[in-house]
Motif scaffolding. Structure first.
Motif, short mmCIF file in Angstrom:
data_model
loop_
_atom_site.label_atom_id
_atom_site.label_comp_id
_atom_site.label_asym_id
_atom_site.label_seq_id
_atom_site.Cartn_x
_atom_site.Cartn_y
_atom_site.Cartn_z
N SER A 282 0.85 -1.20 0.00
CA SER A 282 0.00 0.00 0.00
C SER A 282 0.88 1.25 0.00
N SER B 90 -2.42 8.63 -3.54
CA SER B 90 -3.84 8.60 -3.18
C SER B 90 -4.28 9.74 -2.26
N ASP C 60 -6.57 12.15 -0.38
CA ASP C 60 -7.97 11.89 0.01
C ASP C 60 -8.97 12.50 -0.96
N ARG D 212 0.72 5.72 0.60
CA ARG D 212 -0.07 6.85 1.10
C ARG D 212 0.86 8.05 1.21
#
Ligand SMILES: Cc1ncc(COP(=O)(O)O)c(C=O)c1O
Length: 492
Positions: free
Chosen positions: A103, A132, A134, A105
């Motif tokens: 993952s 990514s 938000d 972020r």
């Protein structure tokens, strides 16, 4: 070991010596990666290749031991993916296999072995927004539930077109799925309206998988670039190639009056960072006009200079602007914009009946999902405020690296362009692609990348670039600086 010192200005050999203690740039006859490297005439620190090999071996073992799950997935991938990877260049990462991602972020990602990394590669600019964000994830999730692709416009496309017009100053915009396609279509339009066959690119440029751009100079003669897989024709038929920052060469190439367009990054970013010399673009622009050649500014990477790329920052006046990769925070999408004059000339040549078979297309191009991602990205992520944060971080990176290069007396340098920074193994910043490529040191680069990776920092593969995103922190940069310093002190 044979050592040939080269004058930095002329690139002529200064002297040959068998004494490795004076190496700073060299033809390393005993290395599989033999190459010329430049340095100032003063004696600078030598990289001992034996030591480098030993360190590399140590780091390679550590990498394998630290990544058992990635190793297992790579092994499994051998039976279904060509070469064990979803895209061939993924094999080129430093280390015995690519690390598989779980993952990501912001400015970090976690791999399948649960290791955390500071991501300074950021998908080679595709994730310059941070992973990514938000606001984009929400806009995309909303759009996914409301129709992804329709072959019809949504209002988001207007918002994005208006915003691009404001940022880059060009009035009309079109959308594609990749920057490669945006470049290809801009080239087609340029050829169509000028009725000229050739394009011009700079030696060692990269503009995506555009056939015409895989051309380079070989002793001054244009031919396929090394590694060009199955060129449809010898690119000498389609392409003129000159060195960046050389106005005489540019004029000589344009004088043939057969060049439809110059396809250029305002600053080269794919062979180190090569900045234009003072006045270069003003003069190049004038030459292009004088010889009836259009100018395509490929801002796909140079968007790092600011919200309107170098086009806005340096008041360039291109006929086309191309911008892809981070425009939708990594959701596939790209764009090209053109001037009023280009728009009128091409509109006059397109017949309604044939407009779907003209070679400019893509069923999914301009789809609702890409446009929703672009709107959210431009409205909320790649904002002027984000650049105000990212650019000082790139300076922090540059200052940190420069300090350790100086302290170790290494013949290397580091360059910054907005939110992007890169070091090269040349004492002075290269002026053009040829100089920069000549300073490449594949072996040394791989070692430094692996060393950083083993300590939780991912650099852009294939060169030494670090990119900032809005979520990057000073601590992320300092982590890299510490690792770089440690690698250098082990090396020299
Ligand atoms: C300057 C530039 N233009 C265009 C492209 C092509 O982008 P894509 O591979 O997303 O089509 C790249 C890719 O690295 C690039 O560096």
């Amino acid at each position: 070991m044979l050592v040939v010192l080269l004058d930095t200005e002329t690139r002529w050999p200064l002297e040959a010596t068998a004494d490795s203690s004076v190496t700073s740039l060299a033809l390393l006859a005993d290395s599989p990666y033999s190459d010329y490297r430049f340095s100032s005439k003063s004696t600078m620190t030598t990289i001992d290749r034996k030591k480098l090999h030993a360190l590399h071996e140590r780091e390679s073992k550590r990498f394998v031991a630290d990544h058992p799950h990635s190793a297992a997935l790579y092994q499994r991938a051998q039976s279904s993916l060509l070469g064990g990877v979803p895209m061939n260049w993924m094999k080129k990462w430093a280390g015995a296999f690519p690390i598989f991602v779980k993952s990501a972020r912001g400015a970090h990602f976690t791999d399948v072995d649960n290791r955390d990394y500071v991501d300074l590669c950021l998908g080679d600019t595709g994730a310059m927004t941070g992973h990514s964000p938000d606001v984009v994830a929400e806009a995309v999730a909303r759009r996914v539930r409301e129709g992804i692709t329709l072959m019809l416009p949504t209002e988001d496309s207007l918002w994005v077109g208006e915003e691009l017009k404001r940022r880059f100053g060009l009035p009309y915009w079109q959308f594609t799925l990749a920057a490669t396609d945006a470049n290809r279509f801009a080239i087609r339009i340029a050829r169509e309206i000028t009725q000229r066959p050739k394009i011009l690119v700079f030696h060692y440029c990269y503009h995506g998988t555009v056939d015409e751009s895989f051309a380079s100079l070989h002793d001054g003669v244009v031919g396929p670039r090394r590694g060009n897989i199955g060129p449809p024709v010898n690119p000498a038929e389609t392409t003129r190639v000159v060195e960046f920052n050389d106005l005489n060469a540019l004029e000589a190439a344009l004088k043939h009056n057969d060049v439809a367009c110059v396809l250029a990054e305002p600053a080269m970013t794919n062979v180190g960072i090569i900045l234009p010399e003072e006045g270069y673009w003003r003069a190049a622009r004038e030459l292009a006009r004088r010889y009836g050649t259009l100018l395509i500014a490929d801002e796909t990477h140079t968007i790092c200079a600011g919200p309107g790329g170098c086009t806005h920052e340096w008041k360039l006046d291109p006929d086309f602007v191309v911008f892809g990769k981070p425009i939708g925070s990594g959701i596939p999408g790209a764009t090209y914009g053109c001037s009023e004059e280009v728009a009128q000339r091409i509109s006059a040549r397109i017949q309604l009946e044939d407009c779907d078979v003209g070679g400019i297309g893509g069923t999914l191009a301009g789809n609702a999902l890409s446009l929703a991602a672009m709107r959210a990205t431009l409205e909320h992520v790649l904002t002027p405020a984000a650049f105000e944060k990212m650019i000082p971080l790139a300076k922090r990176f540059t200052d940190g690296v420069a300090q350790h290069i100086r302290a170790a007396n290494l013949p290397w340098n580091v360059q910054q362009l907005g939110a992007r920074a890169e070091y090269t193994f040349a004492a002075k910043p290269p002026r053009n692609g040829g100089e920069s490529a000549a300073a490449a040191d594949f072996e040394l680069e791989r070692f430094l990348h692996l060393y950083a990776l083993n300590r939780g920092v991912l650099l852009t593969p294939f060169h030494n670039m670090a990119l900032m995103c809005p979520a990057t922190t000073p601590a992320d940069i300092d982590q890299h600086t510490k690792i770089f310093a440690s690698a250098v002190s082990e090396l020299v």
